[in-house]
Design a protein around this motif. Structure first.
Motif, mmCIF file in Angstrom:
data_model
loop_
_atom_site.group_PDB
_atom_site.id
_atom_site.type_symbol
_atom_site.label_atom_id
_atom_site.label_comp_id
_atom_site.label_asym_id
_atom_site.label_seq_id
_atom_site.Cartn_x
_atom_site.Cartn_y
_atom_site.Cartn_z
ATOM 1 N N GLY A 245 0.835 -1.202 0.000
ATOM 2 C CA GLY A 245 0.000 0.000 0.000
ATOM 3 C C GLY A 245 0.868 1.249 0.000
ATOM 4 N N MET A 246 1.898 1.269 0.853
ATOM 5 C CA MET A 246 2.784 2.432 0.901
ATOM 6 C C MET A 246 3.518 2.622 -0.422
ATOM 7 N N TYR B 57 -3.435 7.423 7.314
ATOM 8 C CA TYR B 57 -2.649 6.273 7.763
ATOM 9 C C TYR B 57 -1.250 6.739 8.192
ATOM 10 N N ASP C 198 -7.805 7.176 -0.338
ATOM 11 C CA ASP C 198 -7.414 5.865 0.192
ATOM 12 C C ASP C 198 -8.702 5.174 0.645
ATOM 13 N N SER D 104 -4.555 -0.329 0.160
ATOM 14 C CA SER D 104 -3.589 -1.299 0.645
ATOM 15 C C SER D 104 -4.285 -2.636 0.462
ATOM 16 N N THR E 114 -3.169 -5.382 1.025
ATOM 17 C CA THR E 114 -2.746 -6.212 2.159
ATOM 18 C C THR E 114 -3.902 -6.473 3.121
ATOM 19 N N LYS E 115 -4.847 -5.556 3.173
ATOM 20 C CA LYS E 115 -5.907 -5.608 4.175
ATOM 21 C C LYS E 115 -7.122 -6.377 3.634
HETATM 22 C C1 LIG Z 1 -2.160 -0.608 5.952
HETATM 23 C C2 LIG Z 1 -2.628 0.642 5.315
HETATM 24 C C3 LIG Z 1 -1.819 1.316 4.375
HETATM 25 C C4 LIG Z 1 -0.439 0.835 4.003
HETATM 26 O O1 LIG Z 1 -0.458 -0.398 3.366
HETATM 27 P P1 LIG Z 1 0.763 -1.432 3.381
HETATM 28 O O2 LIG Z 1 0.296 -2.499 2.466
HETATM 29 O O3 LIG Z 1 0.986 -1.878 4.793
HETATM 30 O O4 LIG Z 1 1.960 -0.695 2.854
HETATM 31 C C5 LIG Z 1 -2.342 2.459 3.792
HETATM 32 N N1 LIG Z 1 -3.557 2.947 4.121
HETATM 33 C C6 LIG Z 1 -4.347 2.344 5.023
HETATM 34 C C7 LIG Z 1 -5.678 2.914 5.346
HETATM 35 C C8 LIG Z 1 -3.913 1.167 5.653
HETATM 36 O O5 LIG Z 1 -4.692 0.571 6.564
#
Ligand SMILES: *Cc1c(COP(=O)(O)O)cnc(C)c1O
Length: 394
Positions: A87-88, A112, A184, A206, A208-209
């Protein structure tokens, strides 16, 4: 290819899947090849020049990664999409693509943590003016936008107190001064909210979430017009924060159940928030689905569901209360993550705002006893019973 747009539940399963199926395979292959060979040099040249679809080198594009980008693009109703390793990775690529020395960005204080570091530490080094407004003070945000800016960067709902910003209102204000609006959408997901339909120019996640949903792969993705996405892609292919094909596969697979998971998490989170709000040991619950939440009205207008994320503050407002309460939960990981199938709890004091002092956290409206709660897909009654037995110590 299927006709678009599909119902999101159908789209989660089918979008992006059909392009790269080979030899009858029903699942997108994980293509680990770094480079792609061409017997016809003219075809190679046409692909390299972007005149023909295809792949040249793995840092730039990859078939598995492309299938993942397509799934998100179609769910967000966008013209184009590109991705990054995290995400970053996509957030930093976007901000460094869109901003140049002497320009100005308007954002909110509750972005974030990593995004906030880009605003406070890195962009100023490049002589970019950063204005961070109170997240819920729409008049102030609008006034700062009207002073002139190049980018308006928003997040909604925010971490950890689920503040809600009015995307349509601020997009309108931004476009009056010619600024590009980035949102975001990680907490909401494309199932609950589509910022492009509300007027934003770019929507990022992101992955990842919630998109991946299984806490086993990192990734980031952004969607918008072909022109903007081409610029961000160009910067990302050079900075090298490429999404790995294996991660793309895991995210792609996780996304097939996205609509199902979000539907469950929306329903569970609302019931849990209502339960917590009525509990004598709980001081306050922050969840946009509650009528008592300051952003409830805006959230009802711009979201289809209120999401799985909430936070709550204990009556005993000390970190020691958190220390005693959190380990008692049986069906929750205590971890620095969110958006997975498992319920995850984490105090901001150890996760998103670990670098702040208690005084700084208080100034940001983050009480010492605040607990962030990412609702999983477990049975709702089990989750409430778990909270009930853990809260019994107070
Ligand atoms: C976790 C998160 C990010 C960053 O994502 P990564 O995959 O950890 O780099 C950005 N924005 C929000 C809202 C997040 O929860």
């Amino acid at each position: 290819m299927s006709k678009n747009p599909l119902h999101p539940a159908t789209g989660c399963v089918w979008y992006g899947e059909e392009t790269y199926l080979m030899q009858g395979a029903t699942q997108v292959p994980v293509v680990h090849s770094v480079s792609y060979g061409y017997e016809d040099v003219d075809e190679w040249l046409a692909v390299a020049l972007g005149e023909k679809p295809g792949h040249i080198y793995g840092r730039n594009t990859n078939p598995t990664v492309h299938a993942f980008e397509e799934k998100v693009r179609l769910l967000e109703g966008a013209e184009a999409a590109t991705s990054a390793s995290t995400g970053m990775g996509i957030i930093s690529s976007t901000l460094f693509t869109l901003l140049s020395p002497g320009q100005r960005v308007v954002s909110v204080k509750d972005t974030y943590g990593g995004t906030n570091v880009i605003f406070t530490e890195f962009l100023p080094r490049f002589n970019i003016e950063v204005m961070l407004c109170d997240t819920t003070d729409h008049d102030q945000i609008e006034a700062e936008i009207a002073k002139g800016c190049d980018v308006v960067y928003l997040e909604s709902p925010t971490n950890p107190t689920t503040k809600v910003v009015n995307i349509a209102r601020l997009s309108k204000a931004a476009h009056k001064v010619g600024a590009t609006v980035v949102v975001d959408n990680t907490f909401a997901t494309p199932i609950n909210q589509n910022p492009l339909q509300l007027g934003a120019d770019l929507v990022l996640h992101s992955a990842t979430k919630f998109l991946g949903g299984h806490a086993d792969a990192l990734g980031g993705v952004i969607c918008g017009s072909a022109g903007l996405i081409a610029q961000i892609y160009h910067y990302r292919e050079i900075n090298g924060a490429t999404l790995h094909p294996m991660a793309a596969y895991l995210l792609l697979r996780g996304m097939k159940t996205l609509e199902l998971r979000i539907r469950q998490q929306n329903a569970s989170a609302l019931k849990i928030a209502q339960y917590l709000e009525s509990h004598p040991a709980v001081e306050q619950v922050f969840y946009p689905g509650l009528a008592t939440h300051s952003g409830h009205e805006i959230a009802s207008e711009q979201m289809r569901g209120f999401g799985g994320m909430m936070s709550f503050m204990l009556k005993e407002n000390t970190f020691d209360a958190v220390r005693r309460f959190v380990p008692r939960l049986q069906h929750a990981h205590a971890a620095a993550n969110l958006g997975a199938v498992e319920t995850i709890v984490g105090p901001p004091a150890t996760t998103s705002h670990v670098e702040c002092t208690p005084e700084e956290r208080a100034a940001m409206g983050i009480p010492e006893s605040l607990i962030r709660y990412s609702t999983g897909i477990e049975n709702t009654d089990d989750l409430i019973a778990d909270l009930e037995q853990a809260l019994a110590i107070f």
